[in-house]
Every structure is written in C-alpha cells, then in structure tokens.
Design a protein around this motif. Structure first.
Motif, PDB file in Angstrom:
ATOM      1  N   TRP A 132      30.062 -14.832 -91.443  1.00 47.37           N
ATOM      2  CA  TRP A 132      29.668 -15.151 -90.461  1.00 47.37           C
ATOM      3  C   TRP A 132      27.761 -15.040 -89.853  1.00 47.37           C
ATOM      4  N   THR A 133      27.745 -13.551 -91.360  1.00 48.10           N
ATOM      5  CA  THR A 133      26.454 -12.955 -91.847  1.00 48.10           C
ATOM      6  C   THR A 133      25.616 -14.219 -91.374  1.00 48.10           C
ATOM      7  N   ILE A 134      26.552 -15.349 -93.251  1.00 44.73           N
ATOM      8  CA  ILE A 134      25.334 -16.708 -92.614  1.00 44.73           C
ATOM      9  C   ILE A 134      25.386 -17.211 -92.481  1.00 44.73           C
ATOM     10  N   GLU A 135      26.192 -17.212 -91.125  1.00 48.38           N
ATOM     11  CA  GLU A 135      26.127 -18.339 -89.945  1.00 48.38           C
ATOM     12  C   GLU A 135      24.670 -17.943 -89.052  1.00 48.38           C
ATOM     13  N   ARG A 136      25.125 -16.349 -88.601  1.00 47.19           N
ATOM     14  CA  ARG A 136      23.946 -15.482 -87.624  1.00 47.19           C
ATOM     15  C   ARG A 136      22.935 -16.029 -88.378  1.00 47.19           C
ATOM     16  N   LEU A 137      22.726 -15.922 -89.909  1.00 46.98           N
ATOM     17  CA  LEU A 137      20.941 -16.059 -90.906  1.00 46.98           C
ATOM     18  C   LEU A 137      21.141 -16.967 -90.200  1.00 46.98           C
ATOM     19  N   VAL A 138      21.666 -18.239 -90.757  1.00 48.97           N
ATOM     20  CA  VAL A 138      20.669 -20.388 -90.166  1.00 48.97           C
ATOM     21  C   VAL A 138      20.353 -20.089 -88.803  1.00 48.97           C
ATOM     22  N   GLN A 139      21.279 -19.407 -88.074  1.00 48.46           N
ATOM     23  CA  GLN A 139      20.213 -19.581 -86.637  1.00 48.46           C
ATOM     24  C   GLN A 139      19.240 -18.466 -86.255  1.00 48.46           C
ATOM     25  N   VAL A 140      19.428 -17.585 -86.491  1.00 50.40           N
ATOM     26  CA  VAL A 140      18.020 -16.749 -86.742  1.00 50.40           C
ATOM     27  C   VAL A 140      16.607 -17.393 -87.133  1.00 50.40           C
ATOM     28  N   ALA A 141      17.148 -17.553 -88.066  1.00 47.76           N
ATOM     29  CA  ALA A 141      16.010 -17.070 -89.725  1.00 47.76           C
ATOM     30  C   ALA A 141      16.102 -18.991 -90.047  1.00 47.76           C
ATOM     31  N   GLY A 142      16.945 -19.717 -89.925  1.00 42.60           N
ATOM     32  CA  GLY A 142      16.801 -20.966 -90.268  1.00 42.60           C
ATOM     33  C   GLY A 142      18.192 -20.948 -91.497  1.00 42.60           C
ATOM     34  N   GLY A 143      17.536 -22.369 -92.044  1.00 48.04           N
ATOM     35  CA  GLY A 143      19.170 -22.995 -93.451  1.00 48.04           C
ATOM     36  C   GLY A 143      17.529 -22.265 -94.754  1.00 48.04           C
ATOM     37  N   GLY A 144      16.190 -22.423 -94.461  1.00 46.17           N
ATOM     38  CA  GLY A 144      15.286 -22.046 -95.792  1.00 46.17           C
ATOM     39  C   GLY A 144      15.406 -21.115 -95.698  1.00 46.17           C
ATOM     40  N   SER A 145      15.374 -19.935 -94.791  1.00 44.75           N
ATOM     41  CA  SER A 145      15.013 -18.719 -94.806  1.00 44.75           C
ATOM     42  C   SER A 145      16.562 -17.889 -95.638  1.00 44.75           C
ATOM     43  N   ALA A 146      17.650 -18.850 -95.199  1.00 44.80           N
ATOM     44  CA  ALA A 146      19.221 -18.139 -95.713  1.00 44.80           C
ATOM     45  C   ALA A 146      19.296 -18.372 -97.349  1.00 44.80           C
ATOM     46  N   ARG A 147      18.882 -19.282 -97.404  1.00 40.68           N
ATOM     47  CA  ARG A 147      19.066 -19.985 -98.931  1.00 40.68           C
ATOM     48  C   ARG A 147      17.692 -19.253-100.033  1.00 40.68           C
ATOM     49  N   SER A 148      16.867 -18.588 -99.170  1.00 39.04           N
ATOM     50  CA  SER A 148      15.888 -18.073 -99.696  1.00 39.04           C
ATOM     51  C   SER A 148      16.313 -16.804-100.560  1.00 39.04           C
ATOM     52  N   LEU A 149      17.399 -16.295 -99.459  1.00 41.52           N
ATOM     53  CA  LEU A 149      17.883 -15.211 -99.058  1.00 41.52           C
ATOM     54  C   LEU A 149      19.463 -14.389 -99.803  1.00 41.52           C
ATOM     55  N   LEU A 150      19.901 -15.893 -99.882  1.00 43.22           N
ATOM     56  CA  LEU A 150      21.334 -15.613-100.555  1.00 43.22           C
ATOM     57  C   LEU A 150      20.986 -15.835-101.830  1.00 43.22           C
ATOM     58  N   LEU A 151      20.489 -16.959-101.998  1.00 42.00           N
ATOM     59  CA  LEU A 151      20.360 -17.901-103.115  1.00 42.00           C
ATOM     60  C   LEU A 151      19.149 -17.612-104.985  1.00 42.00           C
ATOM     61  N   ALA A 152      18.152 -17.003-103.694  1.00 43.50           N
ATOM     62  CA  ALA A 152      17.015 -16.494-104.864  1.00 43.50           C
ATOM     63  C   ALA A 152      16.918 -14.805-104.980  1.00 43.50           C
ATOM     64  N   CYS A 153      18.164 -14.218-103.666  1.00 44.76           N
ATOM     65  CA  CYS A 153      18.124 -13.411-103.802  1.00 44.76           C
ATOM     66  C   CYS A 153      16.203 -12.465-103.307  1.00 44.76           C
ATOM     67  N   ALA A 154      15.131 -13.253-102.927  1.00 45.64           N
ATOM     68  CA  ALA A 154      14.030 -13.572-102.617  1.00 45.64           C
ATOM     69  C   ALA A 154      14.263 -11.858-101.295  1.00 45.64           C
ATOM     70  N   GLN A 155      13.089 -11.328-101.008  1.00 47.70           N
ATOM     71  CA  GLN A 155      12.482 -10.123 -99.921  1.00 47.70           C
ATOM     72  C   GLN A 155      11.483 -10.790 -98.723  1.00 47.70           C
ATOM     73  N   LEU A 156      12.294 -10.951 -98.112  1.00 50.72           N
ATOM     74  CA  LEU A 156      10.875 -11.415 -96.934  1.00 50.72           C
ATOM     75  C   LEU A 156       9.844 -10.410 -96.430  1.00 50.72           C
ATOM     76  N   ASP A 157       8.948 -10.163 -96.708  1.00 47.96           N
ATOM     77  CA  ASP A 157       7.858  -9.127 -95.952  1.00 47.96           C
ATOM     78  C   ASP A 157       7.697  -9.635 -94.544  1.00 47.96           C
ATOM     79  N   VAL A 158       6.843  -8.631 -93.441  1.00 49.48           N
ATOM     80  CA  VAL A 158       7.175  -8.897 -92.461  1.00 49.48           C
ATOM     81  C   VAL A 158       6.132  -9.894 -91.747  1.00 49.48           C
ATOM     82  N   ALA A 159       4.707 -10.345 -92.436  1.00 49.00           N
ATOM     83  CA  ALA A 159       4.724 -11.711 -92.182  1.00 49.00           C
ATOM     84  C   ALA A 159       5.294 -12.429 -92.333  1.00 49.00           C
ATOM     85  N   THR A 160       6.369 -13.066 -93.397  1.00 52.49           N
ATOM     86  CA  THR A 160       6.982 -14.137 -93.455  1.00 52.49           C
ATOM     87  C   THR A 160       8.174 -14.315 -92.514  1.00 52.49           C
TER      88      THR A 160
END
Length: 243
Positions: A132-160
């Motif tokens: 559910w978290t992954i689906e919701r994340l993709v729905q809200v922020a898109g697949g690119g952001s989901a992959r970045s957060l989940l696969l690279a453990c990136a942190q997104l600052d507020v502007a990004t």
C-alpha cells in the motif's frame, strides 16, 4: 503523546514526542487511531496532522520497531488516517523520515516548511514497507520518486519534493490550517466522494469498500446541492450541512 482539538470544523492532530523527534511507537500509533476517531466524533470537516517542535515525524521508534505488534500498530494508524472521510492535510514542519513519510502520504495533501525532508531508508535497515505504501507513493509522487526513495534510499528536500508532487504547497502550520479552514467550508458529501474516488482510482469501486456510483448519486440528491444553487442565486457563501 498526541494533542487533539477541533476548532471551527478543523481538527488538529499533533504528535508530541519532541524528545524522540515525534517517532512512532506502539503507544503513539494507538493514540493516533483514537485521535482520528475523536476528530470524526467532534464533527471536523477537515483535519491537519503535524508534529511538535522541529520534526514532523522522524520515523519508527527504534526501541520498538523490531518488537511484536509494532507493524500492526503502525499500519492500523496509517489506515485510520486514510479512512477519515474528510480531507486530511499534513503540515510537514520538519523531517518526515521512514514512517514519517508514510504518515505524510497517508494524508490527502501536504504543506511543507523549508526544513521538511522525506526519505524511506528501509533498504539500509533490512526493513520493508507494505505494498500500500508503495502504491500510494507512486500515486502521489510518481514512479521516479518512488524508485529514488526506495531503491537508492534518497532523501528529497522540500524543493525537490514540491517539484515532484510529493508536496502540494510550501508553507508553515498556519498555512496548512488556513487551507483546512477553507476546505471545511466546502460540501462534505462531495469531498467524501471525491476522496473515496481518488483513493480507489485504478482499483475499481469495490476496492473502496462501497459503491462509488451510489455515493455520486447521493451528492446529486443532497440538500447541499440545493443549498449551493440557492446560495449562488442569492450571491452569498453556501452553508453546507453534509446532508
């Protein structure tokens, strides 16, 4: 601890564990479930979720994250937020990491301060978030952001996060409260239908646990639609009652 209040149709749910940067433990998750029930009972038409101090929610409390019962308590709390029939605004006043990002996306809208940052570092810890978290994340922020957060453990600052749609608008708690105050003047049945439809998008009406067509017809058969028509003809703000 969680502080809960409802004023002029706006519920406020504030995580208040500043010594733990508002990390979620079993007790706090259970309090969050109770808080959602309270704002519903108090007649809130919009809700703001935020944190005290300088953090929104630093994630799971590592003193309990590996214990029996934590995972169930966390997801029960997240879905209690999702299942509120009224719009929920996250006032992300600081870091929202791990379970904090999950809590932010459980809300319908996100207003974030300059110090906000988002991350899901589960792969660095050997943990995992549910589908559910992954689906919701993709729905809200898109697949690119989901992959970045989940696969690279990136942190997104507020502007990004804002540029990618994870954050709806930039601002402080007062801005989130102002948004919720405006939402609270809108037609409750329409908002509840819209939220249900958006949350079940792509999964069919049965995924929402109700008949979307029936909820759609309910809006058109309501007293509120008549109030909207009359208010428009009388050139005044409508006073919706949710019936």
């Amino acid at each position: 601890m969680i502080n809960v209040s409802t004023t002029d149709g706006v519920g406020l749910i504030e995580l208040d564990r500043p010594d733990r940067r508002n990390a979620l433990d079993v007790s706090t998750c259970r309090e969050l479930v109770d808080a959602t029930a309270r704002v519903r009972d108090e007649g809130a038409r919009a809700v703001v979720v935020t944190g005290s101090g300088s953090s929104f929610c630093s994630g799971a409390d590592f003193g309990e994250v590996y214990t029996d019962g934590f995972r169930e308590a966390l997801y029960t709390a997240l879905h209690a937020v999702v299942d509120l029939p009224m719009p929920v605004v996250a006032a992300v006043n600081g870091p929202a990491i791990g379970a904090g990002t999950q809590l932010a996306i459980a809300c319908d809208l996100r207003v974030a301060a300059p110090s906000a940052v988002f991350g899901l570092p589960t792969a660095r810890l050997g943990l995992a978030v549910d589908p559910w978290t992954i689906e919701r994340l993709v729905q809200v922020a898109g697949g690119g952001s989901a992959r970045s957060l989940l696969l690279a453990c990136a942190q997104l600052d507020v502007a990004t996060a804002h540029a990618r749609g994870l954050v709806d608008s930039l601002g402080e708690r007062d801005d989130a409260l102002a948004l919720a105050t405006d939402i609270a003047t809108m037609a409750p049945l329409t908002l509840a239908y819209n939220k249900l439809a958006v949350n079940s998008y792509g999964r069919g009406a049965s995924a929402a646990g109700t008949d979307l067509d029936a909820e759609f017809e309910r809006c058109w058969d309501s007293e509120d639609i008549q109030e909207g028509r009359v208010a428009r003809s009388e050139k005044r703000p409508p006073r919706f009652n949710g019936r």
